[in-house]
Enzyme design. Sequence first.
Site, PDB file in Angstrom:
ATOM      1  CG  HIS A 140       2.311   1.369   1.529  1.00 33.71           C
ATOM      2  ND1 HIS A 140       2.600   1.077   0.215  1.00 33.71           N
ATOM      3  CD2 HIS A 140       1.540   2.470   1.496  1.00 33.71           C
ATOM      4  CE1 HIS A 140       2.025   1.972  -0.568  1.00 33.71           C
ATOM      5  NE2 HIS A 140       1.360   2.831   0.184  1.00 33.71           N
ATOM      6  CG  ASP A 170       4.171  -1.610  -0.967  1.00 35.41           C
ATOM      7  OD1 ASP A 170       3.681  -1.895   0.138  1.00 35.41           O
ATOM      8  OD2 ASP A 170       3.948  -0.538  -1.563  1.00 35.41           O
ATOM      9  CB  SER A 243      -1.146   3.318  -1.994  1.00 30.69           C
ATOM     10  OG  SER A 243      -0.088   4.225  -2.081  1.00 30.69           O
TER      11      SER A 243
END
Length: 495
Positions: A140, A170, A243
């Site tokens: 993402h 992911d 992230s």
Amino acid sequence: MSLKFVRNPFAAALLGAAVVGLPATIFAMGHEATPVVPVAAPVPQASGVVGRAALPDFSAMVRAYGPAVVNITTKGTVKTSNRSGGQLRGFPGFGDDDDNSPFGQFFRQFPQQQIPDSAVRGEGSGFILGADGVILTNAHVVADAKEVTVKLTDKREFTAKVIGQDTKSDIAVLKIDAHDLPTVKVGDPAQLQVGEWVVAIGSPFGFENSVTQGIVSAKGRTLPDGSYVPFLQTDVAINPGNSGGPLFNLDGEVVGINSQIYTRSGGFQGVSFSIPIDVAMNVGKQLQATGKVSRGKLGVTIQAVTQDLAKSFGLDKPYGALVSNVEKDSPAQRAGIEAGDVILKLDGQTIEDNAQLPAQVAAKSPGDKIKLTVWRDGREKELSAKLDEMTDKQLASADDADDNVAASGKLGLAVRPLTSDEQKQVEVKGGLLVQNVAGAAADSGIRPGDIVLSANGKSIDSVKQLRDITAKADRHIALLIQRGDARIFVPVDLG
């Protein structure tokens, strides 16, 4: 205020990225770091009652592996999407408005944010696996990006190629044109213990190479986001920009990739989730080799085994995965799995929670043979299945009058058999249409228009059958209900 799973940040993906062949050895478990220096001092072991102990010093770890953590920025266009901001995605099928019913709890629709198309910059983190410039991050972070830039701690910047990305896990693999880079070493998440110290390094809010610490809160968490990942849960502070960054153990080994947080406010609130590094490495190898990821498929719809359902099926405790539907022409159907079976073990490993099963099956490869232990008719049964590859109707109104209606006593249902046309319409054999509901059935969330397919594992095609099974039931009865295209077992407490 609604609860959210948030994937940070708002980034977006490279269009038309080419798959580049890279040495498979960079994805081998136990890849050695360069350089290797002493890392954090472990917490002294306590005997008996835990008293005060010196906290670990993470400074050596940060000096050794901080240079292998990179800052990632992206440029692209955000398209309108219900995934914006990491909102929980609604479950299809039931759309029940009653939060107190099992349907409301299990298939509740969550609010989805719609954002107009706009040019944006995104920011995240990653870490260097190969000295030749191979980098691992979250999918993402680079989703829909037209340009991806990687910045090292020595301030050098490189334009990165997206080798491949997999949204289900992911995970994304990047490549920059550089050599002799500092790298991390890879650990084994299976050796992690709940309560063990862990450290995150990343770029929260753009603050590069920020270090946060905490402990492992739980292992094997499955989130309602469509992924097949047994997440590591920690209380390490993770915020937008973290992230894709690494999660280290005290030995300085990467054990996870920081991916999501659970929040009411949109910011960190003490619950964060990381992708186990072994899952990420497996995905990375496949992305490197083929540009895509293949996963095993069994072909069942499952749900949790509650205490009431366990009693209904004669299990001594609630565990396993209850099969509510078997896909036609699937490995499960060919193996002889039936709706109402409880899958207790896969290849000898006990399924303590139903959420474990999808991740374990997805970790297998198409064509793999698996052994399943299922609970059926009060005893265990051994089955074998050969996995396939994973790829991704309403009746007439229940108010219609009908003289062939009968109430099933203490169950609280008024039902009638489906006509042959109705059975074809919803693709079932037998079944009873619920026309009125009260008492125990109403308390359990059943409503007019539902179809009763089975009771305590026995297929139902007549009112008498349902009456007889209900009469013989002790205190609990498990009904397999179809509503629209979705099926779920509903435990009914008969009192």
